[in-house]
Scaffold this motif. Structure first.
Motif, PDB file in Angstrom:
ATOM      1  N   ARG A 148      -6.976   1.045   5.886  1.00  0.00           N
ATOM      2  CA  ARG A 148      -7.305   0.001   4.910  1.00  0.00           C
ATOM      3  C   ARG A 148      -7.011  -1.390   5.449  1.00  0.00           C
ATOM      4  O   ARG A 148      -7.676  -2.357   5.085  1.00  0.00           O
TER       5      ARG A 148
ATOM      6  N   ASP B  95      -3.832   6.287   6.172  1.00  0.00           N
ATOM      7  CA  ASP B  95      -4.778   5.627   5.275  1.00  0.00           C
ATOM      8  C   ASP B  95      -4.455   4.145   5.125  1.00  0.00           C
ATOM      9  O   ASP B  95      -5.357   3.300   5.020  1.00  0.00           O
ATOM     10  N   THR B  96      -3.165   3.822   5.096  1.00  0.00           N
ATOM     11  CA  THR B  96      -2.767   2.417   5.023  1.00  0.00           C
ATOM     12  C   THR B  96      -3.271   1.657   6.240  1.00  0.00           C
ATOM     13  O   THR B  96      -3.803   0.547   6.123  1.00  0.00           O
TER      14      THR B  96
ATOM     15  N   LEU C 254       0.828  -1.206   0.000  1.00  0.00           N
ATOM     16  CA  LEU C 254       0.000   0.000   0.000  1.00  0.00           C
ATOM     17  C   LEU C 254       0.864   1.258   0.000  1.00  0.00           C
ATOM     18  O   LEU C 254       0.569   2.227  -0.706  1.00  0.00           O
TER      19      LEU C 254
END
Length: 401
Positions: free
Chosen positions: A341, A337-338, A328
């Motif tokens: 996710r 954000d990684t 990612l």
């Protein structure tokens, strides 16, 4: 020690990385720049015989010193951080050093005493060290000598990494450009005038949408003028790595560091992530792209990753979670954000990132991303990009802005 001597030594180091037969002469330049008299670089890798390059040592003494580093490394050397040169006198007293096996079995027989050591690699199964000594009776290395070593040692470490990757991938014979052609990440090689000399199909597909990235035979640009200005600044910054006309101290401090920027796209799509890295062109050049000086990676954060997680696991011994995080990040997605996710907390993500950096020998996230992308190119661990049937030898002729 002068800036010119440091500058020259660094150039010779990178020449040796590309042509290992030049290591002895490169070490002569390094030894002189640091103020030493004899020097050695020795490396031990898994499943392979150790190798070394030396200056001022005959075969027997070089072999003896290499065995000492491989089998009986003193605790004071083990305590030195990777990439940091240290004088022996700052780690152990002269009296204790005189009684040591290292001195009596390796340093004393070659007529030396004061030593400076820098670990270059300390991975499981792979270790590499640089050592330099002065003649018996000569004074200890000065502070200026130590500062010169601090400038040179990072380049020794980088050169060994470059050489190892060249050997592992056999870039001179394996058609790396064919692999790049299939990479599901945009790749653009550009020359000293910032002109593209190679564009892979993925980059062409991104540019064809005219949303964020624009390409012509003469320029790499963005759809927004301000983004174009930033893009060209980071491209020039990458080219500065090749500039050998500057003051030697500036060159010595410059590392092969990637530079990142973003190219805006029409909402709601997130911006393209651009990573620019100086290019070691050995094995990548031919009659039409010999002017390439840097590589520009273009990533779409909202597209599928071009890095196969199993390749990352096999290449770097990542766990599955570490490979997922690295994949990612390689798409330009930031750490928060990684983490979201992957369904983990930011603290856990930072812990994974720390392990990934340690396993890859990188220190910053940007360095990690550049290494992952370049490793994917070399290893062929890539996902085929859509519409990638155009032969790579014709890529530079099929662009229009």
């Amino acid at each position: 020690m002068t800036h010119e001597e440091i500058h020259f030594a660094i150039r010779r180091i990178y020449e040796a990385a590309l042509s290992p037969e030049n290591w002895p002469s490169a070490l002569v330049s390094v030894t002189e720049a640091i103020g030493g008299h004899k020097a050695m670089v020795n490396e031990k890798t898994p499943g392979a015989a150790g190798r070394s390059f030396s200056n001022g040592l005959d075969v027997e003494n070089a072999s003896r010193l290499q065995r000492e580093f491989e089998t009986r490394l003193p605790d004071w050397i083990r305590a030195i951080p990777v990439g940091v040169p240290m004088r022996q006198s700052s780690m152990i007293s002269d009296a204790a050093f005189r009684r040591s096996e290292l001195y009596n079995e390796t340093i004393r027989p070659v007529g030396g005493f004061y030593v400076m050591v820098a670990p270059l690699v300390q991975h499981p199964g792979r270790r590499a060290y640089f050592s330099v000594c002065r003649h018996l009776g000569a004074p200890d290395f000065s502070d200026d000598d130590l500062e010169a070593a601090k400038l040179i040692v990072p380049h020794l470490k980088t050169a060994l990494d470059v050489q190892g990757r060249l050997e592992a991938a056999d870039l001179r014979t394996q058609g790396v450009l064919d692999v790049i052609t299939q990479l599901n990440v945009g790749v653009i090689l550009f020359d000293a005038a910032l002109r593209p000399v190679f564009v892979n199909p993925c980059a062409e597909a991104i540019a064809a949408r005219r949303d964020g990235l624009l390409l012509s035979s003469e320029a790499v640009a963005a759809t927004l003028h301000l983004d174009t200005e930033v893009l060209r600044r980071v491209m020039k910054a990458a080219l500065a790595w090749h500039d050998v006309s500057r003051d030697g101290s500036v060159f010595a401090l410059r590392t092969e560091a990637p530079v990142r920027c973003y190219l805006s796209r029409r909402p709601p799509r997130p911006p393209l992530v651009v990573l620019v890295v100086p290019l070691c062109t050995t094995g990548l050049t031919n009659e039409w792209n010999s002017g390439a000086r840097a590589v520009l990676f273009v990533m779409e954060p909202d597209s599928a990753s071009g890095l196969e997680q199993m390749v990352l696991i096999e290449t770097f011994q990542f766990t599955r979670r570490e490979a997922a995080l690295a994949s990612l990040l390689a798409r330009g997605i930031d750490l928060p954000d990684t983490a979201a996710r992957l369904g983990i907390g930011i603290g856990t993500a930072r812990g994974y990132l720390k392990q990934v950096l340690a396993k890859t020998g990188t220190h910053r996230q940007a360095e990690l991303v550049a290494l992952l992308l370049r490793s994917a190119c070399m290893a062929g661990g890539v996902t085929t990009a859509p519409n990638s049937t155009v032969p790579c030898s014709h890529r530079s002729d099929s662009r229009g802005q």
